[in-house]
Design a protein around this motif. Sequence first.
Motif, short mmCIF file in Angstrom:
data_model
loop_
_atom_site.label_atom_id
_atom_site.label_comp_id
_atom_site.label_asym_id
_atom_site.label_seq_id
_atom_site.Cartn_x
_atom_site.Cartn_y
_atom_site.Cartn_z
N TYR A 132 81.18 31.62 -36.70
CA TYR A 132 81.81 30.63 -35.88
C TYR A 132 81.19 29.30 -35.77
CZ TYR A 132 84.97 28.34 -32.41
OH TYR A 132 85.69 27.44 -31.82
N GLU A 133 79.86 29.49 -35.16
CA GLU A 133 79.06 28.34 -34.67
C GLU A 133 78.48 27.62 -35.92
OE1 GLU A 133 77.11 25.77 -32.72
OE2 GLU A 133 78.69 26.85 -31.88
N ASP B 267 78.80 23.74 -36.39
CA ASP B 267 77.72 22.83 -36.84
C ASP B 267 77.85 22.21 -38.01
OD1 ASP B 267 75.47 22.22 -35.22
OD2 ASP B 267 74.59 22.81 -36.98
N ARG C 136 71.39 22.57 -27.24
CA ARG C 136 71.61 23.96 -27.66
C ARG C 136 71.81 24.97 -26.57
NH1 ARG C 136 74.03 22.72 -32.47
NH2 ARG C 136 72.79 21.56 -34.04
N ILE D 20 71.77 30.96 -32.28
CA ILE D 20 73.38 30.50 -32.85
C ILE D 20 74.37 31.27 -32.52
CG2 ILE D 20 74.62 30.14 -35.26
CD1 ILE D 20 71.96 29.28 -36.52
N SER D 21 74.10 32.68 -32.41
CA SER D 21 75.39 33.69 -31.90
C SER D 21 75.67 33.28 -30.35
CB SER D 21 74.84 35.13 -31.89
OG SER D 21 74.69 35.43 -33.28
N VAL E 229 75.09 30.45 -28.95
CA VAL E 229 75.61 29.29 -28.71
C VAL E 229 77.24 29.32 -29.13
CG1 VAL E 229 75.86 26.92 -29.51
CG2 VAL E 229 73.63 27.97 -28.85
N GLY E 230 77.57 30.08 -30.24
CA GLY E 230 78.82 30.32 -30.62
C GLY E 230 79.70 31.00 -29.51
N ARG F 212 80.63 28.67 -26.79
CA ARG F 212 81.77 27.39 -27.47
C ARG F 212 82.89 28.34 -27.44
NH1 ARG F 212 81.06 22.85 -31.15
NH2 ARG F 212 79.25 23.66 -31.81
#
Length: 317
Positions: free
Chosen positions: A43-44, A48, A258, A299-300, A302-303, A306
């Motif tokens: 998703y992120e 991005d 981030r 990244i996970s 941050v996803g 979000r």
Amino acid sequence: MITGFSILIATVSQLYIFSGIESFRHHWLFSLVKLLMFAAFAYEVVLDAASEYHTVLSPRYFWNQEALLEGAAVVLGAVVTFFVSIEIGHGGVIASAIVGLTTAVLFPQLAAAAYCGSFVGMASTVVFPTYEELLLAGVLSAVFFVITKPACKGFGGKLGTIAFAGTILSITILGSEVTGGIVPDLELGISLVFLSMAGAYLTYLVNVILGHGPVIASALIGLLAGLVLPAIYGPDTGTTLALMVFCASFAGMSSRERIRSWYYILAAGALSALIFIFSMPYMGGAGGKMGTTAFGAVISIVGIERLAMKFTSSTAR
């Protein structure tokens, strides 16, 4: 450049898949966590890529003098780290940390590139028995460093992911062997999780809160872990613990844009440990694997942040 973006994502996805398969063999709950984390990662990544579409496609950076200097720094960082690790015998963590700290102090504009190369140089002699084979991985990583520069900025672990991509491609070309480990027992696994959380947080503290920058922060924490933990716990367990802390330090290299809070960096550290633990049987001895682990975890997280903000916003209406 879209090619560079794709290289980063494909490299992380490969490690996520291997780790997910291994976790399923131990308990379905771990696999469920990995599946949810991978969904957040995907998703992120999509969001991005959409927000940075024009930057990712921009060819402005390729190939100028800056790019050539950084490419050379990647290759040199790989060779020096390999020499310090193997020939002098300090091991990968200490060797990489020394290269990172030295270049950050003497050549700060080339620190990220040299640090990226140092992860290539952490490879074992099983993977690269000769310097010629190591050089191939260094050159490929240098190319990847250049073409991925506009993509995924601010996510910790990106440099290691670049090194891992170059290493894996060179292994494929050369037909080199890789080593494999075993998933640790529960007691060691719990220790790895808590040390990973501590390593990620301490690196983020030095990097963002104290303002010393990502390379110095990660290399400093890695050097301390490489010196202290094997001395306390012995060469086998201590080295595994040091590797975990060093891996987590790459998550702590993330920018404030981030990772905006201490509890998110702790979560990234915990997830890094889960991926690290369940990917131990795969791709052993390949330089950059730990950075790839941290990159996927950050990244996970941050996803997830979000998605949580989106859900909160929709329920508040």
